[in-house]
Design a protein around this motif. Structure first.
Motif, PDB file in Angstrom:
ATOM      1  N   VAL A 388      -3.870  -1.073  10.946  1.00 32.16           N
ATOM      2  CA  VAL A 388      -4.392  -0.548   9.682  1.00 32.16           C
ATOM      3  C   VAL A 388      -5.153   0.731   9.977  1.00 32.16           C
ATOM      4  O   VAL A 388      -5.973   0.784  10.905  1.00 32.16           O
ATOM      5  CB  VAL A 388      -5.308  -1.566   8.975  1.00 32.16           C
ATOM      6  N   ARG A 389      -4.871   1.746   9.163  1.00 33.95           N
ATOM      7  CA  ARG A 389      -5.590   3.006   9.297  1.00 33.95           C
ATOM      8  C   ARG A 389      -6.191   3.377   7.955  1.00 33.95           C
ATOM      9  O   ARG A 389      -5.466   3.470   6.955  1.00 33.95           O
ATOM     10  CB  ARG A 389      -4.644   4.110   9.778  1.00 33.95           C
ATOM     11  N   VAL A 390      -7.501   3.557   7.907  1.00 30.87           N
ATOM     12  CA  VAL A 390      -8.202   3.903   6.676  1.00 30.87           C
ATOM     13  C   VAL A 390      -8.304   5.416   6.575  1.00 30.87           C
ATOM     14  O   VAL A 390      -8.752   6.083   7.514  1.00 30.87           O
ATOM     15  CB  VAL A 390      -9.601   3.269   6.635  1.00 30.87           C
ATOM     16  N   VAL A 391      -7.879   5.962   5.424  1.00 34.55           N
ATOM     17  CA  VAL A 391      -7.900   7.404   5.219  1.00 34.55           C
ATOM     18  C   VAL A 391      -8.629   7.730   3.918  1.00 34.55           C
ATOM     19  O   VAL A 391      -8.882   6.849   3.092  1.00 34.55           O
ATOM     20  CB  VAL A 391      -6.464   7.993   5.189  1.00 34.55           C
ATOM     21  N   ALA A 392      -8.937   9.001   3.734  1.00 37.08           N
ATOM     22  CA  ALA A 392      -9.678   9.442   2.552  1.00 37.08           C
ATOM     23  C   ALA A 392      -8.788   9.432   1.319  1.00 37.08           C
ATOM     24  O   ALA A 392      -7.558   9.560   1.416  1.00 37.08           O
ATOM     25  CB  ALA A 392     -10.224  10.848   2.785  1.00 37.08           C
ATOM     26  N   PRO A 393      -9.371   9.284   0.131  1.00 36.29           N
ATOM     27  CA  PRO A 393      -8.585   9.345  -1.108  1.00 36.29           C
ATOM     28  C   PRO A 393      -7.810  10.658  -1.206  1.00 36.29           C
ATOM     29  O   PRO A 393      -8.302  11.721  -0.831  1.00 36.29           O
ATOM     30  CB  PRO A 393      -9.660   9.258  -2.203  1.00 36.29           C
ATOM     31  N   GLY A 394      -6.560  10.545  -1.691  1.00 34.69           N
ATOM     32  CA  GLY A 394      -5.706  11.720  -1.840  1.00 34.69           C
ATOM     33  C   GLY A 394      -4.929  12.083  -0.605  1.00 34.69           C
ATOM     34  O   GLY A 394      -4.180  13.078  -0.605  1.00 34.69           O
ATOM     35  N   THR A 395      -5.067  11.302   0.469  1.00 31.61           N
ATOM     36  CA  THR A 395      -4.373  11.617   1.722  1.00 31.61           C
ATOM     37  C   THR A 395      -2.899  11.237   1.678  1.00 31.61           C
ATOM     38  O   THR A 395      -2.043  11.970   2.184  1.00 31.61           O
ATOM     39  CB  THR A 395      -5.058  10.888   2.896  1.00 31.61           C
ATOM     40  N   LEU A 396      -2.588  10.098   1.075  1.00 34.79           N
ATOM     41  CA  LEU A 396      -1.204   9.611   1.092  1.00 34.79           C
ATOM     42  C   LEU A 396      -0.337  10.439   0.150  1.00 34.79           C
ATOM     43  O   LEU A 396      -0.794  10.878  -0.905  1.00 34.79           O
ATOM     44  CB  LEU A 396      -1.161   8.133   0.691  1.00 34.79           C
ATOM     45  N   PRO A 397       0.927  10.658   0.512  1.00 39.46           N
ATOM     46  CA  PRO A 397       1.830  11.448  -0.333  1.00 39.46           C
ATOM     47  C   PRO A 397       2.036  10.790  -1.694  1.00 39.46           C
ATOM     48  O   PRO A 397       2.088   9.558  -1.792  1.00 39.46           O
ATOM     49  CB  PRO A 397       3.144  11.475   0.464  1.00 39.46           C
ATOM     50  N   ASN A 398       2.163  11.596  -2.724  1.00 43.96           N
ATOM     51  CA  ASN A 398       2.433  11.097  -4.078  1.00 43.96           C
ATOM     52  C   ASN A 398       3.939  11.095  -4.308  1.00 43.96           C
ATOM     53  O   ASN A 398       4.479  11.914  -5.038  1.00 43.96           O
ATOM     54  CB  ASN A 398       1.727  11.964  -5.122  1.00 43.96           C
TER      55      ASN A 398
END
Length: 409
Positions: A388-398
Motif C-alpha cells: 500500500v502506498r499513500v499519496v496526496a489528493p489529486g495524485t492518481l490519474p483521472n
C-alpha cells in the motif's frame, strides 16, 4: 433554420430535473410489473425515487449480467413489460443479449441526435448499420422516420451495391460506423460513382479519431457521433459545437465509481449508468460497462442538458493476480472500510517473474500506521498480499481505472 429539435433541449437544468424525477416513480412502478424488475427492486416503494440521491440507493443491473438472466428466464430475463408477442421486433446482439422493440415512434431516441447532426425532414438517409438481428439499424431508422426522412436500408457489406444505390437515390446523409463510410467513399472513388450528395453523417458503434473525422470532412461529409447501447438507445450525442456529448432527453445518466453504484463528482471518470423511460423494456440503473465523465457547463450550441466526454473505455477491469481474480468492487470495498481514503487504484505488475500488486490510495491527512492497516484490509478482501502506498489528493490519474494491469503482455 431551426436550431433545436424542440423546446426541451433549452429548458433550464432545474426544470429538466424536476420533470424527470416527477415522472420516474411511475416508470419504476411500471417496471416492477415485470417479474425480473420486481425481484431486482424488491422492497422498494417507487414513490420514494424522487431525486438522484434516492435513485443512487437502488441496485445496479449490470449489462454483463443480462446473458445469464436471459438464459435463466428467457427471452428477456423477465425484464420486459410488454410481452414478446406484442412487441414490434425481437432482436439479438452479441453476447448473446436479446432485446425487444416497442411500437413507439422513436423508441431509441435517435431523432434529436440526427437533428443535431444536421438532418432535416425530407432528407434521404443511407443507413449502413446492420439490419441482421441487431437493433442498431432499427434504432437509427426509427429516428430517421420520426424526423420525417426516408431511409435506404443499406446494412453492412456489399459496398459496390451500396455505392450504386447512393449514386441513384442521392441521399443527403449517412448513418453507420465511420469506418464503413470511408469504405463507401473509397469504393466510389475507385469506381467513378458520384456519391457527393452525402453531406452529413451521424456515426456510432466505432471510434471516430480526429484524423478520420478530418478526412471525411475534406471529402465533403460533416460527421458527428452519438453514443448508444441496445438496451437504452441513444444516450448522448454531439452537436456542431463538438464539445462533448449532450445527454439525450428522457435518459437519466449517472457516472459511478467502477465496481460500485456510488456516483462520482462531476469531472471524475467513472462507469456510465442509465435509467430510461422506455415503457416496453425499461432500464433502471443499467450499468453499461462504459467509462465517461461529466463536463462542466452547458454546450455552446444552446442545449442545456448535461454533457459527457463520450466513450472513454471499459469499466470492467477484472484481472487475475497470483491465480486469484481481483474485481473493481473489491478495491472499492477496501476503500469503504477506510473512510479517510479519497480514491484507490490497484496497480498490478511483475517483479522477479512473479505477480505483484500495490494499492495506491489518496488521503489528505494520513495517520501513522494507515498503510499497514489498509494492507491488512486488502489481504482480507482480495485474499492476496499487496503493498500500500499513500499519496496526496489529486495524485492518481483521472481515467476511471480502479485496477491498472501494467504487466507486460
Amino acid at each position: 433554420m431551426q436550431d433545436h429539435y424542440d423546446a426541451r433541449e433549452t429548458c433550464t437544468p432545474a426544470e429538466r430535473e424536476l420533470d424527470l424525477f416527477a415522472r420516474l416513480p411511475e416508470q419504476v412502478a411500471r417496471a416492477m410489473t415485470a417479474p425480473g424488475w420486481a425481484k431486482q427492486l424488491a422492497g422498494l416503494d417507487p414513490v420514494e425515487v424522487v431525486n438522484r440521491k434516492a435513485l443512487a440507493l437502488l441496485p445496479l443491473l449490470r449489462k454483463s449480467e443480462l446473458p445469464a438472466l436471459q438464459k435463466e428466464n428467457p427471452p428477456f430475463g423477465a425484464l420486459n413489460v410488454t410481452p414478446p408477442g406484442k412487441a414490434k421486433r425481437l432482436m439479438m446482439s452479441p453476447g448473446p443479449i436479446f432485446e425487444p422493440e416497442g411500437f413507439g415512434p422513436d423508441p431509441g431516441g435517435a431523432a434529436r441526435a440526427l437533428f443535431a447532426a444536421g438532418f432535416r425532414a425530407g432528407d434521404v438517409v443511407h443507413n449502413s448499420f446492420s439490419y441482421h438481428l441487431t437493433p442498431g439499424a432499427f434504432i437509427l431508422e426509427a429516428g430517421v422516420h420520426a424526423l420525417g426522412c426516408s431511409a435506404i436500408p443499406g446494412g453492412v457489406g456489399n459496398s459496390e451495391q451500396q455505392v450504386a444505390a447512393i449514386a441513384q437515390l442521392k441521399p443527403a446523409g449517412y448513418v453507420g460506423t465511420p469506418d464503413f463510410l470511408k469504405i463507401l467513399l473509397d469504393t466510389a472513388t475507385n469506381s467513378g460513382a458520384d456519391v457527393s450528395s452525402i453531406k452529413r453523417g451521424l456515426v456510432s458503434g466505432a471510434a471516430l479519431p480526429l484524423s478520420l473525422r478530418e478526412e471525411l470532412g475534406t471529402r465533403g461529409v460533416a460527421v458527428l457521433q452519438c453514443y448508444a447501447v441496445a438496451e437504452a438507445g441513444v444516450i448522448a450525442y454531439e452537436s456542431d459545437s463538438r464539445e462533448g456529448m449532450i445527454v439525450n432527453e428522457d435518459i437519466i445518466v449517472e457516472i459511478v465509481r467502477p465496481g460500485t453504484g456510488d456516483p462520482v463528482p462531476d469531472g471524475e471518470v467513472g462507469e456510465v449508468v442509465v435509467t430510461t423511460f422506455n415503457p416496453d423494456y425499461p432500464m433502471i440503473r443499467l450499468a453499461t460497462g462504459d467509462l465517461s465523465a461529466v463536463l462542466s457547463g452547458a454546450s455552446p450550441c444552446g442545449r442545456t442538458n448535461t454533457r459527457i466526454r463520450g466513450w472513454m473505455g471499459r469499466a470492467d477491469q477484472t484481472t487475475k493476480v497470483k491465480g486469484m481474480f481481483v474485481h473493481p468492487g473489491q478495491v472499492a470495498e477496501v476503500a469503504r472500510r477506510h473512510p479517510e481514503l479519497l480514491r484507490a487504484r490497484l496497480v498490478v505488475t511483475r517483479e522477479s517473474e512473479q505477480d505483484a500488486m500495490t494499492l495506491m490510495v489518496e488521503c489528505a491527512t494520513p495517520v501513522a500506521g494507515l498503510a499497514d492497516a489498509v494492507a491488512a484490509t486488502l489481504q482480507a478482501v482480495v485474499k492476496v498480499r499487496g503493498a500500500v502506498r499513500v499519496v496526496a489528493p489529486g495524485t492518481l490519474p483521472n481515467d476511471g481505472k480502479v485496477i491498472a494491469d501494467e504487466r507486460p503482455v
